[in-house]
Design a protein around this motif. Structure first.
Motif, mmCIF file in Angstrom:
data_model
loop_
_atom_site.group_PDB
_atom_site.id
_atom_site.type_symbol
_atom_site.label_atom_id
_atom_site.label_comp_id
_atom_site.label_asym_id
_atom_site.label_seq_id
_atom_site.Cartn_x
_atom_site.Cartn_y
_atom_site.Cartn_z
ATOM 1 N N LEU A 1 49.113 43.704 29.923
ATOM 2 C CA LEU A 1 48.972 42.241 29.814
ATOM 3 C C LEU A 1 47.803 41.844 28.919
ATOM 4 O O LEU A 1 47.470 40.673 28.830
ATOM 5 N N LYS B 1 47.216 41.415 25.869
ATOM 6 C CA LYS B 1 47.354 40.455 24.765
ATOM 7 C C LYS B 1 47.737 39.085 25.281
ATOM 8 O O LYS B 1 47.659 38.095 24.571
ATOM 9 N N VAL B 2 48.210 39.012 26.494
ATOM 10 C CA VAL B 2 48.654 37.735 27.058
ATOM 11 C C VAL B 2 47.492 37.003 27.718
ATOM 12 O O VAL B 2 47.430 35.776 27.701
ATOM 13 N N ILE B 3 46.567 37.780 28.309
ATOM 14 C CA ILE B 3 45.498 37.159 29.095
ATOM 15 C C ILE B 3 44.419 36.592 28.173
ATOM 16 O O ILE B 3 43.818 37.336 27.394
ATOM 17 N N PRO B 4 44.162 35.291 28.224
ATOM 18 C CA PRO B 4 43.109 34.704 27.393
ATOM 19 C C PRO B 4 41.740 35.158 27.908
ATOM 20 O O PRO B 4 41.551 35.330 29.111
ATOM 21 N N VAL C 1 39.745 33.445 30.956
ATOM 22 C CA VAL C 1 40.109 33.603 32.368
ATOM 23 C C VAL C 1 40.437 35.054 32.686
ATOM 24 O O VAL C 1 41.165 35.334 33.625
ATOM 25 N N PRO D 1 39.296 36.227 36.498
ATOM 26 C CA PRO D 1 40.210 35.819 37.570
ATOM 27 C C PRO D 1 41.558 36.525 37.475
ATOM 28 O O PRO D 1 42.112 36.931 38.504
ATOM 29 N N CYS D 2 42.063 36.687 36.246
ATOM 30 C CA CYS D 2 43.356 37.354 36.094
ATOM 31 C C CYS D 2 43.275 38.795 36.605
ATOM 32 O O CYS D 2 44.154 39.252 37.335
ATOM 33 N N VAL E 1 43.079 38.828 40.402
ATOM 34 C CA VAL E 1 44.373 38.501 41.016
ATOM 35 C C VAL E 1 45.291 39.712 40.943
ATOM 36 O O VAL E 1 45.925 40.095 41.933
ATOM 37 N N VAL E 2 45.336 40.336 39.770
ATOM 38 C CA VAL E 2 46.214 41.498 39.615
ATOM 39 C C VAL E 2 45.792 42.614 40.576
ATOM 40 O O VAL E 2 46.611 43.173 41.310
ATOM 41 N N SER F 1 46.353 41.619 44.339
ATOM 42 C CA SER F 1 47.756 41.617 44.762
ATOM 43 C C SER F 1 48.281 43.035 44.799
ATOM 44 O O SER F 1 49.082 43.382 45.656
ATOM 45 N N THR G 1 47.097 44.570 48.014
ATOM 46 C CA THR G 1 47.826 44.008 49.152
ATOM 47 C C THR G 1 49.247 44.553 49.219
ATOM 48 O O THR G 1 49.751 44.922 50.285
ATOM 49 N N LEU G 2 49.855 44.593 48.049
ATOM 50 C CA LEU G 2 51.227 45.092 47.966
ATOM 51 C C LEU G 2 51.304 46.529 48.482
ATOM 52 O O LEU G 2 52.132 46.867 49.329
ATOM 53 N N MET H 1 50.807 46.707 52.210
ATOM 54 C CA MET H 1 51.970 46.304 53.004
ATOM 55 C C MET H 1 53.030 47.407 53.006
ATOM 56 O O MET H 1 53.625 47.709 54.041
#
Lengths: 238, 613
Positions: A63, A65-68, A71, A74-75, A78-79, A82, A85-86, A89
């Motif tokens: 990701l 090239k997509v993530i500015p 931010v 935070p990105c 979050v990754v 999650s 957590t994934l 679970m």
């Protein structure tokens, strides 16, 4: 983008000593000090963190090239969160025995700054393949160090070696019961003692190999790759 | 136009060639610009005229563009449709001047640099990442949640099964009240017993425990679940079989810390374990045992309050407000039991209070069952709250129960009502209707008498600590202690009672002082006789550690380093507790500290009491 192309082997082995996340980059200190009281904890935390490190490195690298850049932190968080957590679970549902063993460490991985550190320093600037290798190398470096630390701390602090808590067959009394263990090593201050000694050893070896940060400036600095003030040390030194 | 930073507007446009894209976008922009600049109603004609003007400059350009556009339109179905759609809105395709195209490109560039890149893109990307991950987590949770719940249930069932092997399956009981430290009680469906889930506050959070009770009411087994105590010390609870085993077979009565073998150097974790087991016992007695034997009878309440007393029913003088008309008195000791009442939130709160002749509270029994469930009602079983009254002469100094403040206040009022009337009860006439009763037993058997008591109070009657009143310290009277610490000197009593945390205050004819300090130890009160010289320097100490664990805290007075550390000091600063017996040695330090603090207060007081020797 990296100016110099670094060989894959180098990427992989960097984490062992030269850029060892715990001893040289001084990342992930909190889990290192907190969980290395029992041998099993060291191994468990190391493996769990390595797994998440590889996966988060791959995702973040894909990701990148997509993530500015504004931010990106935070990105990344979050990754990583999650992902943890994934995984937790899934492990809870399908491998409950493993969850029981790793239970405490899994959520802790989210805040393990090695993972965020590598996302920032490496994965966000390199290809998916190289990032996966970096994750594996760094993870192994982390695992080796905390396993050794917990080995020393449990052996001297409790006189035992625990490969599986609660399982008598896999818990060994190494020092005779009559010998009073140095309990302080199992307590938080002991963590700092052992950590300091390990760091000193790593520094000593690196210096023997001619990688003295004090003399070589950025060339000998483990954090050079992700250093915001890269080059500043050289000017200061000269 | 910057290709890299181009905004992908839609898939169709990306399929077009660079030039065509420009044209289409220009047309769009034009529509916007046209709406802004040209007089709106005649946009079409306005554009046609506009187009005609630049046509003079580059005569060929519009024709070429139109030709290319028609070509492109014929290429694919979708493009054709698109063109048709556009044709309806903006026919005919207006030709563009170079300036116009440049201006439009600059406009897009500006938008890209000032709005999209710095503001919108980060928001969009972060939101998309969050949405995608939330969706993934939500889906995973949907799949795994029932499996996890089933696993947890199976695991808990297996743990209960391991504790009570004869049980086949378990049913959760509905609890009559909320317990702070007990979460669930399970009954074995085949009557093999009960399992209580409880926890205690340890060093690193809750120490969870499962306690199994057999049908005869004894503890059938104890299991410690995973806790976060210090590894190598308190965490041994989970694995230490001999520690666990000593609970098996004990009756369902409160267990005192002194009666069990602790895990070495893990007093706090062991304390958490014992308090968790005691909470389980209390809940078990209330929920399971209490269900059959019912509430305590008035006789049982009095036996609980003053064990071993011979009680005479007496008449409470008329006009005493908030006190029930019949009270009880032990003529031998002068102790009194009276029932105070006060209005609580929903009901009348009743407090049965045992008072000694000096007006100090000896013991307390409460009925707050009519108060709010979960707030005021549990006050009656709050041991810490009840114990905070013991020894007081002013109930307002007692603690409050969090969440049950109004009820706690009502309790204090009821107790105050009793204390107000207590002096008159000392010589109140006997109640001919009430007669006398013998509460039987002594304090050691009071535990069994509290069984089935609705509040489940586990505290026993007040026991004086060493050195209090005439109680000997370390088995020695004051005269003997004085002989040991200040040999050959004659002692005179300064005051009776005295500052908090001290009991005896004597001055010798040589100008030395003897003060008894006391403080909490591990199994009760630790008392220390401290001898001072006239400047307040400690010349000798004599601790009484009879309440402490014999092989641990009981050995502290034999530790010469520790004992000698006090000598010559005027305070206890810097004195290190004995390793492995921290609680006891800190109790001794606190007791000495109390004596030191009392010294400055007592020093200038005149001699007021008896003289020894």
């Amino acid at each position: 983008m990296n100016k110099k192309k670094v060989s894959n082997l180098k990427v992989f082995t960097n984490g062992f000593l030269k850029e060892n996340p715990v001893l040289r980059l001084v990342l992930g200190t909190c889990p290192t000090l907190a969980v290395t009281t029992v041998l099993f904890n060291g191994i468990g935390m190391g493996i769990a963190a390595t797994f998440v490190l590889i996966c988060s490195n791959v995702v973040i690298s894909a990701l990148r090239k997509v993530i500015p850049s504004q931010v990106r932190l935070p990105c990344f968080i979050v990754v990583i969160a999650s992902f943890v957590t994934l995984v937790q679970m899934l492990i809870k549902a399908y491998v409950p025995a493993l969850n029981e063993s790793l239970g405490v460490f899994l959520p802790l991985i989210t805040v393990n700054c090695i993972i965020l550190g590598r996302a920032e320093m490496f994965a966000s600037k390199n290809t998916v393949g190289a990032s996966a290798l970096d994750g594996l190398g760094m993870g192994l470096g982390f695992t080796i160090v905390i396993t050794l630390m917990s080995f020393v701390r449990e052996l001297l602090g409790s006189g035992t070696l625990t490969l599986m808590p609660g399982n008598d067959a896999l818990t060994f009394q190494i020092l005779p019961e009559a010998v009073a263990p140095m309990s302080i090593l199992a307590l938080p201050p002991g963590g700092f003692f052992v950590f300091g000694v390990f760091m000193a050893i790593a520094y000593f070896i690196e210096r023997r190999r001619g990688k003295d940060p004090e003399k070589e400036a950025c060339a000998g600095c483990p954090s050079a790759a992700g250093c915001a003030a890269k080059g500043a040390c050289e000017t200061n030194g000269a | 136009m910057d290709d890299k930073k181009k905004i992908p507007l839609n898939a169709d446009e990306q399929a077009l060639t660079e030039q065509e894209t420009q044209a289409v976008e220009a047309a769009k922009e034009d529509a916007v610009a046209g709406a802004d600049e040209a007089p709106a109603p005649k946009a079409k004609t306005g554009k046609a005229k506009k187009a005609a003007e630049p046509a003079g400059e580059t005569a060929d350009a519009p024709a070429e563009k139109a030709a290319k556009e028609s070509e492109a339109a014929g290429d694919t179905q979708t493009e054709a449709e698109k063109k048709t759609y556009k044709a309806e809105k903006l026919p005919p395709k207006p030709p563009k001047s170079k300036e116009q195209l440049d201006w439009e490109a600059a406009r897009r560039e500006k938008f890209n640099h000032t709005v999209w890149q710095p503001i919108l893109r980060p928001i969009v990307v972060l939101v998309v990442i969050c949405l995608v991950t939330s969706l993934l987590l939500g889906l995973t949770n949907m799949v795994t949640e029932p499996i996890i719940a089933a696993n947890t249930e199976a695991e808990a069932n297996a743990a209960r099964q391991a504790l009570l092997p004869e049980a086949d399956s378990f049913t959760e009981l509905d609890l009559s009240q909320e317990y702070t430290n007990v979460s669930d009680i399970y009954a074995a469906d085949n009557g093999a017993g009960w399992v209580v889930d409880a926890s205690g506050k340890g060093y690193g959070g809750d120490v969870p425990v499962m306690v199994a009770f057999s049908p005869d009411g004894a503890i059938a087994g104890v299991t410690f679940l995973q806790n976060n105590e210090t590894p190598g010390l308190g965490k041994k609870l989970e694995t230490d079989k001999s520690f666990r085993a000593q609970f098996t077979g004990l009756p369902a009565e409160p267990i005192s810390m002194g009666s069990i073998d602790k895990i070495a150097s893990s007093t706090i974790s062991t304390g958490a374990a014992v308090s968790a087991i005691n909470a389980a016992i209390e809940a078990f007695n209330t929920e399971v045992q209490g269900a059959s034997s019912g509430a305590m009878t008035p006789e049982e309440v009095r036996a609980y309050l003053l064990p071993g007393a011979t009680l005479q029913a007496i008449v409470v003088p008329a006009g005493a407000e908030g006190v029930q008309p019949t009270a009880w008195r032990d003529d031998a000791t002068g102790d009194i039991i009276a029932y105070g009442e006060a209005q609580g939130v929903h009901s009348t709160v009743v407090a049965a209070v045992a008072v000694d002749p000096d007006g100090a509270i000896l013991n307390l029994w409460l009925d707050t069952s009519g108060e709010t469930e979960g707030f005021g009602a549990p006050v009656q079983s709050d041991t810490a709250f009840i114990e905070s009254f013991i020894g007081l002469t002013d109930p307002q100094q007692a603690d409050n129960v969090a969440g049950g403040t109004l009820t706690s206040n009502a309790v204090k009022e009821a107790v105050a009502n009793v204390l107000a009337v207590a002096p008159q009860l000392a010589d109140a006439p006997a109640d001919p209707a009430g007669g006398t009763e013998n509460t039987g037993g002594d304090s050691s058997t009071s535990g069994t008498q509290t069984e089935g008591f609705p509040g489940g109070i586990s505290s026993s009657a007040y026991v004086p600590y060493p050195g209090e009143g005439d109680t000997p310290l370390a088995g020695l009277s004051v005269a003997e202690v004085g002989e040991a610490l200040l040999p050959g000197e004659t002692l005179s009593r300064i005051i009776v009672g005295g500052p908090a945390g001290t009991s005896q205050h004597w001055v010798s004819d040589a100008g030395n002082y003897l003060i008894y300090g006391n403080a909490e130890g591990i199994g009760g009160h630790v008392a220390v006789a401290v001898a001072f010289d006239e400047d307040g320097a400690i010349v000798g100490i004599l601790p009484d550690v009879s309440s402490e664990t014999p092989d641990i805290g009981g050995l502290v007075p034999d530790d010469a380093d520790f004992m000698d550390a006090f000598i010559g000091e005027t305070d206890t600063e810097g004195i290190e507790p004995v390793a492995g017996a921290t609680v006891t040695s800190e109790g001794i330090i606190d007791a000495v500290d109390n004596a030191v603090r009392a010294f400055s207060e007592v020093k200038n007081m005149p001699i007021s009491g008896e003289v020894l020797r």
